[in-house]
Design an enzyme around this catalytic site. Sequence first.
Site: not given
Ligand SMILES: NC(=O)c1ccc[n+]([C@@H]2O[C@H](COP(=O)([O-])OP(=O)(O)OC[C@H]3O[C@@H](n4cnc5c(N)ncnc54)[C@H](OP(=O)(O)O)[C@@H]3O)[C@@H](O)[C@H]2O)c1
Length: 250
Positions: A152, A189, A156, A88
Amino acid sequence: MKKIAIVTGASRGLGAAISQKLVEEGYSIISISRSENSTLHTIAADNDQSYYHFPCNLADGSEVEDTFTKVYEKVNQPDTEEIFLIHNAGTVAPIHTVGHLHHQTVTDSTQINLISPIIMTNKLLKITDKKVTIANITSGAAQRPIEGWSVYCSTKAALNMFTQTVALEQETAGTPHKIFAFNPGIMDTDMQGEIRSSSEEQFTDIAKFQGYKEDGLLRAPETVANIFVSLLLDTETESGVIYQINDFLN
Ligand SMILES: NC(=O)c1ccc[n+]([C@@H]2O[C@H](COP(=O)([O-])OP(=O)(O)OC[C@H]3O[C@@H](n4cnc5c(N)ncnc54)[C@H](OP(=O)(O)O)[C@@H]3O)[C@@H](O)[C@H]2O)c1
């Protein structure tokens, strides 16, 4: 431990919501991210489930190798029935047009979004004789180009192809393992906050994404997590499919 979910990026956003839902469904959680979400620890204790956090920077290949050696020693035990591996963690950085990208950010992003999931999947399938389900969190950006998001979109898209290729290999090998991808759609998020805080020079669609927030169009990660976990637990879920959240909404 019996039923175990390894969740990357469980510290916040979708990963935290997925982990909470899985704890409520009776899964032990192994959380992997740089920071820890202490609330998850409490929720797991309240639900009599185990919770372990392994701090790891997924952009660092040697940290990934060391961490996953420890994680897999922990999960690959005789009493483990089932393992979920949920990739994730993700980053939308670097947000800028090509010609303005920093080498290190490109490398880090590729490592987090693509290389770490490949390495971790390879390592798990090599060592375990348990039934494994792997879920890769993808994006709509895998299927359409978005200016300013070249890395990105590309990582993906590659993650989707990796998912489909592994599924084919496992089917040919006749294993019980399953691997699928899930596009969660736009969610409220930190990642969306990072997108909104870029500039029009970096990201031409910025006004549209600011509008998503202003108009209340970003979905709560908890809503998305409920749909994702239902898919994960459904025995009819098919390997090799790139699932889209829109197919599960009315
Ligand atoms: N938000 C959206 O609208 C959206 C849309 C489509 C897809 N997605 C996908 O959904 C997934 C979750 O996204 P989200 O929106 O929940 O993102 P988020 O709120 O930014 O959270 C990202 C998570 O990834 C971890 N992470 C980031 N860089 C890291 C690193 N270098 N090492 C270890 N962990 C890391 C962060 O943990 P730490 O900072 O604690 O390391 C955090 O727990 C992602 O794959 C994203 O591409 C999101």
